[in-house]
Design a protein around this motif. Sequence first.
Motif, PDB file in Angstrom:
ATOM      1  N   VAL A 296      50.344  31.327  45.731  1.00 32.94           N
ATOM      2  CA  VAL A 296      51.387  32.777  45.953  1.00 32.94           C
ATOM      3  C   VAL A 296      50.867  33.839  45.118  1.00 32.94           C
ATOM      4  O   VAL A 296      50.726  34.918  45.615  1.00 32.94           O
ATOM      5  CB  VAL A 296      52.831  32.441  45.533  1.00 32.94           C
ATOM      6  CG1 VAL A 296      53.581  33.869  45.773  1.00 32.94           C
ATOM      7  CG2 VAL A 296      53.271  31.462  46.579  1.00 32.94           C
ATOM      8  N   LEU A 297      50.531  33.379  43.775  1.00 29.87           N
ATOM      9  CA  LEU A 297      50.156  34.732  42.912  1.00 29.87           C
ATOM     10  C   LEU A 297      48.540  35.227  43.447  1.00 29.87           C
ATOM     11  O   LEU A 297      48.562  36.493  43.644  1.00 29.87           O
ATOM     12  CB  LEU A 297      49.922  34.190  41.689  1.00 29.87           C
ATOM     13  CG  LEU A 297      51.130  33.896  40.634  1.00 29.87           C
ATOM     14  CD1 LEU A 297      50.735  33.339  39.356  1.00 29.87           C
ATOM     15  CD2 LEU A 297      51.646  35.399  40.474  1.00 29.87           C
ATOM     16  N   SER A 298      47.694  34.283  43.901  1.00 29.42           N
ATOM     17  CA  SER A 298      46.378  34.977  44.267  1.00 29.42           C
ATOM     18  C   SER A 298      46.742  35.862  45.631  1.00 29.42           C
ATOM     19  O   SER A 298      46.064  36.802  45.683  1.00 29.42           O
ATOM     20  CB  SER A 298      45.562  33.620  44.601  1.00 29.42           C
ATOM     21  OG  SER A 298      44.361  33.979  45.169  1.00 29.42           O
ATOM     22  N   ILE A 314      45.664  42.791  34.428  1.00 31.27           N
ATOM     23  CA  ILE A 314      46.551  42.187  35.003  1.00 31.27           C
ATOM     24  C   ILE A 314      46.877  40.809  34.480  1.00 31.27           C
ATOM     25  O   ILE A 314      46.136  40.024  34.321  1.00 31.27           O
ATOM     26  CB  ILE A 314      46.353  41.844  36.556  1.00 31.27           C
ATOM     27  CG1 ILE A 314      46.043  43.346  37.173  1.00 31.27           C
ATOM     28  CG2 ILE A 314      47.355  41.436  37.444  1.00 31.27           C
ATOM     29  CD1 ILE A 314      45.266  43.508  38.580  1.00 31.27           C
ATOM     30  N   LEU A 315      48.089  40.788  33.903  1.00 32.57           N
ATOM     31  CA  LEU A 315      48.521  39.619  33.204  1.00 32.57           C
ATOM     32  C   LEU A 315      49.390  38.550  34.054  1.00 32.57           C
ATOM     33  O   LEU A 315      50.441  38.985  34.740  1.00 32.57           O
ATOM     34  CB  LEU A 315      49.427  39.844  32.099  1.00 32.57           C
ATOM     35  CG  LEU A 315      49.059  41.042  31.118  1.00 32.57           C
ATOM     36  CD1 LEU A 315      49.815  41.044  29.804  1.00 32.57           C
ATOM     37  CD2 LEU A 315      47.458  40.631  30.441  1.00 32.57           C
ATOM     38  N   VAL A 316      49.069  37.286  34.059  1.00 35.64           N
ATOM     39  CA  VAL A 316      49.758  36.409  35.108  1.00 35.64           C
ATOM     40  C   VAL A 316      50.076  35.312  34.054  1.00 35.64           C
ATOM     41  O   VAL A 316      49.536  34.965  33.237  1.00 35.64           O
ATOM     42  CB  VAL A 316      48.845  36.060  36.163  1.00 35.64           C
ATOM     43  CG1 VAL A 316      48.713  37.045  37.353  1.00 35.64           C
ATOM     44  CG2 VAL A 316      47.534  35.339  35.953  1.00 35.64           C
ATOM     45  N   GLU A 321      43.433  31.086  41.170  1.00 34.85           N
ATOM     46  CA  GLU A 321      42.289  30.566  41.776  1.00 34.85           C
ATOM     47  C   GLU A 321      41.549  31.829  42.270  1.00 34.85           C
ATOM     48  O   GLU A 321      42.076  32.888  42.751  1.00 34.85           O
ATOM     49  CB  GLU A 321      42.655  29.857  43.237  1.00 34.85           C
ATOM     50  CG  GLU A 321      41.449  29.048  43.725  1.00 34.85           C
ATOM     51  CD  GLU A 321      41.849  28.361  45.116  1.00 34.85           C
ATOM     52  OE1 GLU A 321      40.843  27.950  45.759  1.00 34.85           O
ATOM     53  OE2 GLU A 321      43.199  28.320  45.407  1.00 34.85           O
ATOM     54  N   ASP A 322      40.222  31.643  42.220  1.00 31.44           N
ATOM     55  CA  ASP A 322      39.361  32.677  42.413  1.00 31.44           C
ATOM     56  C   ASP A 322      39.587  34.254  41.650  1.00 31.44           C
ATOM     57  O   ASP A 322      39.463  35.267  42.212  1.00 31.44           O
ATOM     58  CB  ASP A 322      39.248  32.977  43.830  1.00 31.44           C
ATOM     59  CG  ASP A 322      38.751  31.986  44.711  1.00 31.44           C
ATOM     60  OD1 ASP A 322      37.948  31.280  44.137  1.00 31.44           O
ATOM     61  OD2 ASP A 322      39.024  31.730  45.873  1.00 31.44           O
ATOM     62  N   ALA A 323      40.099  33.869  40.301  1.00 31.12           N
ATOM     63  CA  ALA A 323      40.434  35.103  39.655  1.00 31.12           C
ATOM     64  C   ALA A 323      39.301  36.092  39.446  1.00 31.12           C
ATOM     65  O   ALA A 323      39.461  37.269  39.423  1.00 31.12           O
ATOM     66  CB  ALA A 323      41.334  34.738  38.211  1.00 31.12           C
ATOM     67  N   ASP A 324      38.286  35.325  38.903  1.00 29.34           N
ATOM     68  CA  ASP A 324      36.880  36.292  38.668  1.00 29.34           C
ATOM     69  C   ASP A 324      36.592  37.092  39.952  1.00 29.34           C
ATOM     70  O   ASP A 324      36.295  37.907  39.810  1.00 29.34           O
ATOM     71  CB  ASP A 324      35.829  35.250  38.088  1.00 29.34           C
ATOM     72  CG  ASP A 324      36.012  34.768  36.714  1.00 29.34           C
ATOM     73  OD1 ASP A 324      36.864  35.225  36.022  1.00 29.34           O
ATOM     74  OD2 ASP A 324      35.679  33.489  36.413  1.00 29.34           O
ATOM     75  N   LEU A 325      36.591  36.354  41.136  1.00 33.16           N
ATOM     76  CA  LEU A 325      36.110  37.102  42.379  1.00 33.16           C
ATOM     77  C   LEU A 325      37.030  38.131  42.540  1.00 33.16           C
ATOM     78  O   LEU A 325      36.454  39.127  43.078  1.00 33.16           O
ATOM     79  CB  LEU A 325      35.916  36.050  43.422  1.00 33.16           C
ATOM     80  CG  LEU A 325      35.603  36.441  44.840  1.00 33.16           C
ATOM     81  CD1 LEU A 325      34.117  37.169  44.611  1.00 33.16           C
ATOM     82  CD2 LEU A 325      35.720  35.413  45.736  1.00 33.16           C
TER      83      LEU A 325
END
Length: 616
Positions: A296-298, A314-316, A321-325
């Motif tokens: 959901v977050l992604s 952006i703080l979560v 998943e795939d945060a770097d991308l």
Amino acid sequence: MDGAAFDHRRFLSNLSHRPGVYRMLDEDGVILYVGKARDLRKRVGSYFSGKAKDAKTMALVAEIRDIEVTVTNTEAEALILEHNLIKRERPRYNVLLKDDKSYPWIHVTDHAYPRLAFHRGARSARGRYFGPYPSAGAVRRTLGELQKLFLLRNCTDTFFANRSRPCLQYQIRRCSGPCVGHIGEADYARDVQNAIAFLEGRNQAVIDSLVERMEAAAEALEFERAAQFRDQIARLKRVDAEQMVSRESATDVDAVGLARRGSIVCVAVLFVRHGRLLGSRSHYPKLAPDTPDDEVLSSFLGQYYLESAPPREILVEQAVEDADLLGEALTGRAGHRVEIRHRVRGDRARWLQMAATNARQGADLRAAGNAGVRRQLEALAEALELDDVPERLECFDISHTGGEATVASCVVFGPEGPMKSDYRRFNIRGTAAGDDYAAMREVLERRYKRVKRGEVPLPDLVLIDGGRGQRTQALEILADLDLEFLKVVAVAKGRARRPGSEQLWVEEEAYPRTLPSGSPALLLLQNIRDEAHRFAITGHRARRAKARRGSVLEDIPGLGPKRRRDLLRHFGGLKGVSAAGMDDLTKVPGISRVLAERIYTVLHAERETAGEAQTN
């Protein structure tokens, strides 16, 4: 525009006792009032207590149709947030409202004497850009503060190049007068660098620079100039004291919190710009059941920030998943480095906690309001044998008094209940006045031409207040517009004309359907039908009162209420009566030749008087 009363009891039963800020909204979603509270439930509940209130509070409460809240950790944070929201939103019961929800920037131009300007759109001009800001009001306030602090010009380059004497901005000490040489290029450049440092959150560095300049001016015996630096330092320290965060974290940050209540997911975004908490905004994404939180977050981060301007951080609450991308994609789009972080401490951890608290509050409030509506929609889908549960219902009704001031209404319901910002009224004119079938044809044609053009979302179900005839009119109009695939149901009152005896005309069935009294589906149909009737009759009464206010027909001897009503019905309104000849007037039952001459004389005398007034 009247709306259903706000159900404060249900709202308060789910409201937190935490400190925070509340925003009271009218039926169009416009913010009426912003306030802070040490205890949200107690403070908001005080507006609805039986104790005596002043006229302003009574007027405010009468207009409330919804309340939004932002939960904070302390009352001090609530006070700062309340101040920022009032300045940004300018609510009517605090200050006049002027709302702008775009994402503007501050532009420092590339010039020997740069100007600081409001900017929105493509950042193609040379110079530096600071932002994005959550609102135009936030940019204007920052620009105003920068002018007071650093006396930088805000005029256009053309205006600057053609000055022979300083303008009013110089006279009121909002500009140092570079256009006429009152400040040198080097000193002005130092002021610009200080303004940039301020925008970057390096307030202490700015203060240190101003202290050096003040001491240098004092040693040179330039006491007036030293006093100006002293005043700048004092003002900057006041601004610095308002900052609620430490200098190490004075950057642009969004904190994203997520909460679930059954099938409802709330994602709350907390905005921090230049070290100031500016507020929060809640979102309720549609998703399949059992979708994991990280997915959901992604998905939310990708859709939300690729359509808007992301901050630097952006703080979560958890790893995405795939945060770097995603960070790389946002960096390329934003023009600056964007990081998505979930392991944070200090101020960032506190902001993240506040975002999570607001997400939980939003989910609780939405769940309390949605539970009943969702069950009703599911029951309606089952009763009407629909393939899917409808997400958008539109209901139409006609209201008039003997053909006078005919008004049609369109109300919209969704999974959250009434969608009042989508409500519309239609003033019916011409041959349709007094003819319910013609009026229904007109309103449906006007409404669904807009739907076909893509200006209005397509409904899943169209409800008509009426019987088989009204449904037939609706089907003909929709067929003409190539929208015959829309499901249309007419809701008639039934022979007894009592709630619970409604008849539903569905498809091409020879007989109407009925639903058990008290069933969730029937309660929903009654609710939306009654809301359409209320919305139509409110508009009709307002239009009729406007038409009748000062009507000359009321002053004509021998023309009572029944004959006035017959006249207006026959000619479609006062304008038609005024345009009629005496022979036409006598065709109305009850209007004799003598009375027709009297009506004709009075109306034409009124028109001549109005014409003379316009000429004079």
